[in-house]
Design a protein around this motif. Structure first.
Motif, PDB file in Angstrom:
ATOM      1  N   ASP A  14       1.049  -1.267  -0.084  1.00  0.00           N
ATOM      2  CA  ASP A  14      -0.085  -0.074   0.052  1.00  0.00           C
ATOM      3  C   ASP A  14       0.826   1.326  -0.168  1.00  0.00           C
ATOM      4  OD1 ASP A  14      -2.365  -1.733   2.107  1.00  0.00           O
ATOM      5  OD2 ASP A  14      -2.684  -0.956  -0.011  1.00  0.00           O
ATOM      6  N   PHE A  15       1.965   1.094  -0.785  1.00  0.00           N
ATOM      7  CA  PHE A  15       2.916   2.340  -0.407  1.00  0.00           C
ATOM      8  C   PHE A  15       2.448   3.643  -1.308  1.00  0.00           C
ATOM      9  CE2 PHE A  15       5.763   2.432  -4.542  1.00  0.00           C
ATOM     10  CZ  PHE A  15       5.067   1.692  -5.397  1.00  0.00           C
ATOM     11  N   MET A  16       1.569   3.581  -2.295  1.00  0.00           N
ATOM     12  CA  MET A  16       0.994   4.762  -3.258  1.00  0.00           C
ATOM     13  C   MET A  16       0.089   5.230  -2.283  1.00  0.00           C
ATOM     14  SD  MET A  16       2.903   4.829  -5.703  1.00  0.00           S
ATOM     15  CE  MET A  16       2.001   5.957  -6.887  1.00  0.00           C
ATOM     16  N   PRO A  17      -0.297   6.820  -2.629  1.00  0.00           N
ATOM     17  CA  PRO A  17      -1.247   7.306  -1.935  1.00  0.00           C
ATOM     18  C   PRO A  17      -2.573   6.961  -2.228  1.00  0.00           C
ATOM     19  CG  PRO A  17       0.172   8.737  -3.086  1.00  0.00           C
ATOM     20  CD  PRO A  17       0.625   7.536  -3.745  1.00  0.00           C
ATOM     21  N   GLN A  18      -3.641   7.055  -1.307  1.00  0.00           N
ATOM     22  CA  GLN A  18      -5.076   6.551  -1.469  1.00  0.00           C
ATOM     23  C   GLN A  18      -5.719   7.139  -2.106  1.00  0.00           C
ATOM     24  OE1 GLN A  18      -5.595   6.816   2.827  1.00  0.00           O
ATOM     25  NE2 GLN A  18      -6.446   4.724   2.746  1.00  0.00           N
ATOM     26  N   GLY A  19      -6.895   6.613  -2.948  1.00  0.00           N
ATOM     27  CA  GLY A  19      -7.843   7.226  -3.742  1.00  0.00           C
ATOM     28  C   GLY A  19      -7.604   7.375  -5.058  1.00  0.00           C
ATOM     29  N   MET A  20      -6.422   6.809  -5.522  1.00  0.00           N
ATOM     30  CA  MET A  20      -6.340   6.664  -7.026  1.00  0.00           C
ATOM     31  C   MET A  20      -6.584   5.607  -7.586  1.00  0.00           C
ATOM     32  SD  MET A  20      -2.475   8.048  -7.228  1.00  0.00           S
ATOM     33  CE  MET A  20      -1.829   9.562  -6.066  1.00  0.00           C
ATOM     34  N   GLN A  26      -3.884   6.535 -12.342  1.00  0.00           N
ATOM     35  CA  GLN A  26      -3.525   7.811 -11.756  1.00  0.00           C
ATOM     36  C   GLN A  26      -2.040   7.490 -10.959  1.00  0.00           C
ATOM     37  OE1 GLN A  26      -6.848   8.480  -9.470  1.00  0.00           O
ATOM     38  NE2 GLN A  26      -7.867  10.304 -11.052  1.00  0.00           N
ATOM     39  N   THR A  66       1.637   9.475 -11.379  1.00  0.00           N
ATOM     40  CA  THR A  66       2.157   9.964 -10.366  1.00  0.00           C
ATOM     41  C   THR A  66       3.407   9.232 -10.111  1.00  0.00           C
ATOM     42  OG1 THR A  66       0.303  10.195  -8.958  1.00  0.00           O
ATOM     43  CG2 THR A  66       1.945  10.365  -7.742  1.00  0.00           C
ATOM     44  N   TYR A  67       3.622   8.124 -10.349  1.00  0.00           N
ATOM     45  CA  TYR A  67       4.967   7.398 -10.222  1.00  0.00           C
ATOM     46  C   TYR A  67       5.904   7.816 -11.296  1.00  0.00           C
ATOM     47  CZ  TYR A  67       7.722   3.035  -8.845  1.00  0.00           C
ATOM     48  OH  TYR A  67       8.493   2.104  -8.291  1.00  0.00           O
TER      49      TYR A  67
END
Lengths: 124, 264, 229
Positions: free
Chosen positions: C80-86, C90, C94-95
C-alpha cells in the motif's frame, strides 16, 4: 506451473525437458528454439538458468546460434536417435539397478516384461 | 521541483475539493437567510429573529472554519506523510528534504491564505448584508454612521487595500508558523522513534518546553504580552525574530528529512 | 555492483541487523531468505531509505547511498505504498512524475497480461491484485536495484504463480533484483544467488544451481541444515 524436482539443478531438468521434446518430435532438427526469455517465462525461472541450458546444449553439439536470429537445433538426422539412445540408457541403468535390488533373475524379468508389455506402463 | 509542486497541489486539491464547495454553498445560504431575516424583521421577535440569530451563528462558524481548518489540515497531512504507509512512496522520491518541504509549504500556504481570504470575505459580506437597517432606536444612527464609514473607505481606498492585504498575509503567515512548530516536532519524533523507547512523550515534552521558552524569549526581547494578533501584525524587529526562528526551524526540518528521519 | 558492508541496525537497543554484508551484481535475481523477524525487512528498508543504518555503509557502483541514488533504486516494501484514492492509471502517472526510468509501456503490457484494467480504483482491488499491481509498478522501472520485500506475502497460491511470473518478466541485464521471502521453496526457481539470514546475521550461500548440483538438496532443506542447532 512446471513442477521441478528438489535437489537436481533446474538447468538439468529444463535441458531434459527440451530433449524429450526433440525425441517426441515437438522440436525438429533445423527448428528455431524459443528464445531464452520465452522459455524462462514458460517455466517461470530465472533467464540466467535458461542461458545455462542453451550453453550446455551448444557445448554438447545439439544446437548452434545465429547472432540476432536465435538458437537452432542442428540439422542432424542422427540426433533424435542419439537422444533416444541416451534416454534409453538412463532408463536401462535405473531399471537394472532397481531390479537387481529386488533380487530378481534375468529370466524372471524377461518373462514378466513379456507378459505385461501390452497393457503395462502408466496411463498418460 | 515542478513535479513536487504538482504532486502536493493535486493532493491538497483532491482532499479539500468537496469540503470547500460545501463550505461555499453553506456560506451563500447563510448570507441569504441573514439578509432576508434582518431586513424583514420587526422588534416583536418571532421566527425571523430566530432565523437571523441562526444565520449569524452559522456565518461565524463558517468564518472560524475557513480561518482555522486549512492549518489543521496542513498539520494533519504532514503527520500522515511521516507515519502513514501510503506515504512511503514519498520517501522513495529522489529529491532532497528541503525541496520536498518547500513544495509542501507552498501548498500549505496557498491553502491557508485562501482560507484567510475566504474568512475575510465572509466577514465583509456579512457586514454588507446588514447595512442600512434600523432595528431599534439605538441603531437609528447607524445609517448615518455607515455612510461616514463608506465615505472614509472610498477616500482611502488604495491604502486600505494595501493594509488589508498586509493583514491577511501576516495572519496566514502566522498560521503557517504554527504549522511549522508542529511539523518540527513531528519530524523530531520520526528521528527518535527507533532510537529511544519513550520517543513520543519525550517529543511532547520538548514541544512544550520549546513553546514556553519561545514565548518567554519573545516577552523578554519585545516586552509584549504574549498575544497572538500582536505578534503577527507587529513591529519590524519582532517580525524579524519570528522569521529567523521559522527559517532555522525550516532548515532543521529539511535536514532531518534528508538525513535522519525514519519511517514506522 | 552494489556493496553492502557491515550494516548494523538496532531498534531501541534491540539488534535487528548485525554486520550484514552482501554483494549484488547486475543481471541477477538474488534471494535473501529467512524466517519472519530475522531482519530481512530491516535491510531492505535501509536500502530504500525508509530506515537509517546505525553503522556500516552501502555503495551503488561506488557511490554511497544518498537522495540521488534513490533514483536508481526501485522499492516495494509494502503493497500500500502509493497514496490512497487513486486509480491504477493515476498512480502510474504519479509514479512517472518522479521516476523518469519508469517504462510505461512495459507497465501496460504487464497489466494486460494480468487482466487488470487501468481505470480500476486501487482500493477496490483484492489483496492479490493489489500485490500484482504494486509489483508491476516497481518492476517496470529501469532501476539499478529492484528491492522486493516478501512479494508473495498474504497472496493466494494462484496469484503467487502470477507474481513469480511477473518477477521473471521483470528481469533485466542491467538490474539486480533483490527478493526476500520466508517461502523458500516457491522462490527457489527464480534465484541466481542466495543469502540466508537468521536473527540479524547474513550468510552468503552462493549460486543456487551449484548448491543443487553439489549437495543434491533444495534450498529449503539447506536452510534447515545450516540452522539446525
Amino acid at each position: 506451473m512446471y513442477k521441478f524436482q528438489d535437489g537436481i539443478p533446474i538447468y538439468t531438468q529444463i535441458s531434459g525437458e527440451l530433449k524429450s521434446r526433440v525425441i517426441s518430435g515437438q522440436i525438429k532438427p533445423g527448428d528455431k528454439l524459443p528464445s531464452v526469455r520465452e522459455i524462462a517465462e514458460e517455466f517461470s525461472v530465472n533467464p540466467n538458468t535458461v542461458q545455462r541450458v542453451f550453453m550446455e546444449l551448444e557445448k554438447d553439439g545439439f544446437t548452434y546460434s545465429e547472432r540476432g536470429v536465435g538458437t537452432f537445433l542442428k540439422e542432424d538426422g542422427n540426433m533424435v536417435a542419439q537422444l533416444q539412445q541416451q534416454e534409453a540408457e538412463k532408463i536401462r541403468t535405473r531399471f537394472i539397478s532397481e531390479a537387481k535390488k529386488l533380487g530378481l533373475s534375468l529370466d524372471e524379468i524377461l518373462k514378466d516384461l513379456a507378459n505385461h508389455w501390452e497393457q503395462g506402463g502408466t496411463q498418460e | 521541483m515542478k513535479a513536487l509542486l504538482t504532486y502536493e497541489f493535486r493532493k491538497i486539491f483532491k482532499q479539500n475539493k468537496w469540503s470547500t464547495i460545501t463550505l461555499l454553498g453553506v456560506t451563500a445560504i447563510f448570507l441569504i437567510s441573514a439578509s432576508i431575516s434582518v431586513r424583514n424583521m420587526d422588534l416583536s421577535g418571532g421566527p425571523l429573529q430566530l432565523l437571523s440569530m441562526f444565520s449569524f451563528v452559522g456565518l461565524a462558524s463558517v468564518f472560524a472554519i475557513a480561518l482555522i481548518s486549512p492549518t489543521i489540515t496542513a498539520i494533519q497531512n504532514y503527520f500522515r506523510d511521516l507515519n502513514s504507509q501510503h506515504a512511503v512512496f514519498e520517501t522513495y522520491i529522489p529529491q532532497n528534504g528541503w525541496k520536498r518541504l518547500a513544495a509542501k509549504y507552498i501548498s500549505y500556504f496557498s491553502h491557508i491564505q485562501l482560507g484567510v481570504l475566504l474568512a475575510a470575505i465572509v466577514l465583509g459580506l456579512t457586514l454588507f448584508s446588514i447595512r442600512g437597517i434600523a432595528i431599534d432606536q439605538f441603531t437609528q444612527e447607524m445609517p448615518y454612521r455607515m455612510q461616514e464609514v463608506v465615505d472614509y473607505l472610498n477616500a482611502h481606498r488604495a491604502e486600505l487595500i494595501w493594509k488589508t492585504t498586509q493583514a491577511l498575509v501576516s495572519i496566514a503567515y502566522g498560521l503557517l508558523s504554527i504549522t511549522l512548530f508542529f511539523n518540527f516536532f513531528f519530524t523530531l519524533h520520526s528521528v527518535l522513534r527507533h532510537k529511544i523507547k519513550s520517543a513520543t512523550p519525550l517529543t511532547f515534552l520538548a514541544a512544550a518546553v520549546t513553546s514556553l521558552s519561545l514565548g518567554w524569549i519573545d516577552d523578554l526581547l519585545f516586552n509584549n504580552t504574549a498575544r497572538m494578533h500582536e505578534n503577527m501584525a507587529s513591529s519590524g524587529p519582532e517580525m524579524l525574530f519570528n522569521f529567523m526562528v521559522s527559517a532555522i526551524a525550516f532548515y532543521a526540518i529539511g535536514y532531518m528529512l534528508e538525513h535522519k528521519t525514519e519511517l514506522k | 555492483m552494489i556493496k553492502i558492508n557491515n550494516l548494523s541496525k538496532s531498534y531501541c537497543n534491540k539488534p535487528a541487523l548485525i554486520n550484514a554484508s552482501m554483494s549484488l551484481a547486475p543481471g541477477k535475481i538474488i534471494g535473501l531468505l529467512g524466517p519472519n523477524g530475522s531482519g530481512k525487512t530491516t535491510l531492505l528498508r535501509i536500502l530504500t531509505g525508509e530506515l537509517r543504518a546505525d553503522s556500516g555503509n552501502i555503495t551503488i557502483d561506488g557511490e554511497p547511498l544518498s537522495t540521488n541514488t534513490k533514483a536508481r533504486i526501485s522499492g516495494l516494501t509494502n503493497t500500500d505504498f502509493m497514496p490512497q484514492g487513486m486509480t491504477i492509471d493515476q498512480a502510474a502517472a504519479t509514479y512517472e512524475l518522479f521516476f523518469p526510468d519508469f517504462d510505461r509501456s512495459q507497465f501496460h503490457s504487464l497489466l494486460a497480461d494480468m487482466d487488470l484494467a487501468e481505470s480500476l480504483q486501487i482500493s477496490s482491488l483484492s489483496k492479490g491484485m493489489k500485490s500484482q499491481f504494486a509489483l508491476a509498478l516497481a518492476i517496470s522501472r529501469r532501476a539499478r536495484l529492484i528491492v522486493l520485500d516478501e512479494p508473495l506475502d498474504g497472496v493466494d497460491p494462484v496469484a503467487r504463480e502470477e507474481i513469480l511470473d511477473l518477477i521473471a518478466k521483470g528481469f533485466r541485464e542491467e538490474s539486480t533484483i533483490l527478493v526476500t521471502s520466508h517461502l523458500i521453496h516457491e522462490m527457489e526457481r527464480l534465484l541466481d544467488e542466495v543469502y540466508f539470514i537468521r536473527e540479524g546475521e547474513v550468510q552468503a550461500m552462493g549460486d543456487v544451481e551449484t548448491i543443487r548440483e553439489s549437495k543434491n538438496i533444495s534450498l529449503d532443506e539447506l536452510y534447515r541444515e545450516v540452522y539446525r542447532k
